[in-house]
Design a protein around this motif. Structure first.
Motif, PDB file in Angstrom:
ATOM      1  N   UNK A 250      28.536  57.061 131.181  1.00 21.57           N
ATOM      2  CA  UNK A 250      28.579  56.481 132.515  1.00 21.57           C
ATOM      3  C   UNK A 250      29.638  57.237 133.301  1.00 21.57           C
ATOM      4  N   UNK A 251      29.176  58.074 134.241  1.00 25.01           N
ATOM      5  CA  UNK A 251      30.008  59.131 134.795  1.00 25.01           C
ATOM      6  C   UNK A 251      30.644  58.802 136.141  1.00 25.01           C
ATOM      7  N   UNK A 252      30.448  57.580 136.649  1.00 22.97           N
ATOM      8  CA  UNK A 252      31.096  57.229 137.902  1.00 22.97           C
ATOM      9  C   UNK A 252      30.814  58.241 138.994  1.00 22.97           C
ATOM     10  N   UNK A 253      31.868  58.706 139.657  1.00 22.96           N
ATOM     11  CA  UNK A 253      31.735  59.693 140.730  1.00 22.96           C
ATOM     12  C   UNK A 253      32.179  61.081 140.292  1.00 22.96           C
ATOM     13  N   UNK A 254      32.064  61.370 138.998  1.00 23.89           N
ATOM     14  CA  UNK A 254      32.383  62.722 138.537  1.00 23.89           C
ATOM     15  C   UNK A 254      31.488  63.745 139.224  1.00 23.89           C
ATOM     16  N   UNK A 255      30.283  63.309 139.605  1.00 24.00           N
ATOM     17  CA  UNK A 255      29.340  64.154 140.323  1.00 24.00           C
ATOM     18  C   UNK A 255      28.474  63.239 141.181  1.00 24.00           C
ATOM     19  N   UNK A 256      28.075  63.711 142.349  1.00 25.23           N
ATOM     20  CA  UNK A 256      27.306  62.875 143.273  1.00 25.23           C
ATOM     21  C   UNK A 256      25.846  63.302 143.413  1.00 25.23           C
ATOM     22  N   UNK A 257      25.475  64.402 142.797  1.00 27.75           N
ATOM     23  CA  UNK A 257      24.128  64.933 142.992  1.00 27.75           C
ATOM     24  C   UNK A 257      23.758  65.764 141.768  1.00 27.75           C
ATOM     25  N   UNK A 258      22.628  65.451 141.158  1.00 29.72           N
ATOM     26  CA  UNK A 258      22.232  66.143 139.932  1.00 29.72           C
ATOM     27  C   UNK A 258      21.941  67.629 140.148  1.00 29.72           C
ATOM     28  N   UNK A 259      21.745  68.029 141.377  1.00 30.13           N
ATOM     29  CA  UNK A 259      21.548  69.458 141.629  1.00 30.13           C
ATOM     30  C   UNK A 259      22.809  70.249 141.285  1.00 30.13           C
TER      31      UNK A 259
END
Length: 326
Positions: A250-259
């Motif tokens: 569960x990654x929180x806001x470590x990244x906002x877009x899978x691209x």
């Protein structure tokens, strides 16, 4: 800090720790709109994306004591946006359209639970779109990462209209701030047991897999709190083992877009009205390093879910994974 019990030896790990697991359920925490140029590069000035603010229910059952511990990871959007501080309300205007219901409390109710059934609320970080309505959880203990308390008290010089915080967000007598992952804790602190039969939040950070700093809070490998620097001081993730062979990160806001995860885009930056370069992450370089570690986990077979993971939410096979859906 919560009150502490007398010094006590931490529980020994079970004989077969590899079999210890937790249950993980998604919780809806509302939806809002993100301008892509603030999050990914390249992006057009007009592109927007409606994203969820996902939260999660994690259930741990101790086979030896028969104790069940329920944890909610993040609380999503506040259902009444007028209860945000005025600076956040102004920022929320830039994130429309927004839908705040069902919120986390309603999502728990769909599966037959109330906030009173939740033992701990762990915040990935204290940005407005993750803190929800903590006053609903009047019996829960709140857990925040190291440095989050300072942010809530107005310390720091973060840029961006999203970086306003509420000093009265959390009850001081029911809030645990984790130790600094980059400093040793003293001997006295090591032996503080907040709950002799519950999770252990006061311990040394240790490496696990390709993750340099984690806390094994149940001492059985089932649920790890992961230091995930870059996005915001105190940003933490969870690595949950859901079966002997499967895990969910569960990654929180470590990244906002899978691209970004697929190396199709880079982390976005923009210029504010004063000519300063801004980024959704407080430390872009550290955020990139955290993303690289998460990419390695995903390649090893770990499922990764971000807080604003619209691709995960829109996948039909994940509908049954929301609490109360079956």
């Amino acid at each position: 800090m919560s009150s502490v019990y007398p010094q006590q030896t931490p529980p020994s790990p079970p004989e077969s720790p590899s079999e210890a697991t937790v249950e993980v359920y998604a919780l809806s925490g509302g939806h809002f709109s993100l301008p892509e140029r603030f999050f990914v590069n390249p992006a057009s000035d007009t592109a927007r994306r409606t994203v969820p603010s996902l939260s999660f229910l994690v259930v741990h059952r101790d086979e030896e004591t028969d104790r069940t511990t329920r944890i909610v990871f993040d609380l999503g959007l506040r259902r009444d946006i007028k209860r945000y501080s005025p600076p956040i309300q102004k920022h929320v205007e830039t994130r429309q359209p927004m839908v705040t219901l069902p919120d986390v409390t309603a999502s728990l109710a769909s599966g037959g639970l109330t906030p009173d059934d939740i033992d701990y609320v762990i915040y990935s970080h204290v940005h407005w779109d993750h803190v929800g309505e903590p006053r609903d959880f009047s019996r829960s203990t709140f857990v925040i990462g190291s440095g989050a308390k300072a942010l809530l008290q107005g310390q720091g010089s973060l840029r961006g209209s999203h970086s306003f915080f509420e000093s009265d967000l959390l009850p001081t007598d029911r809030t645990i701030e984790l130790s600094n992952p980059y400093e040793d804790i003293d001997e006295e602190t090591k032996h503080q047991i907040l709950d002799p039969k519950g999770p252990d939040f006061i311990q040394e950070w240790k490496p696990s897999r390709n993750l340099p700093r984690v806390l094994d809070i149940f001492h059985d490998g089932s649920l790890l709190i992961v230091d995930s620097p870059g996005h915001l001081p105190g940003h933490i993730n969870l690595l949950a083992r859901t079966s002997p062979t499967t895990s969910v990160y569960l990654a929180g806001d470590a990244c906002h877009d899978r691209r970004i995860m697929r190396n199709e885009r880079q982390i976005g930056e923009w210029m504010d009205e004063h000519g300063h370069v801004c980024c959704i992450h407080a430390d872009k370089k550290l955020a990139e390093q955290t993303i690289e570690r998460i990419q390695a986990l995903e390649k090893s077979g770990v499922e990764v879910i971000f807080a604003h993971d619209f691709e995960w939410e829109e996948d039909p096979k994940n509908r049954s994974r929301f609490f109360g859906s079956s």
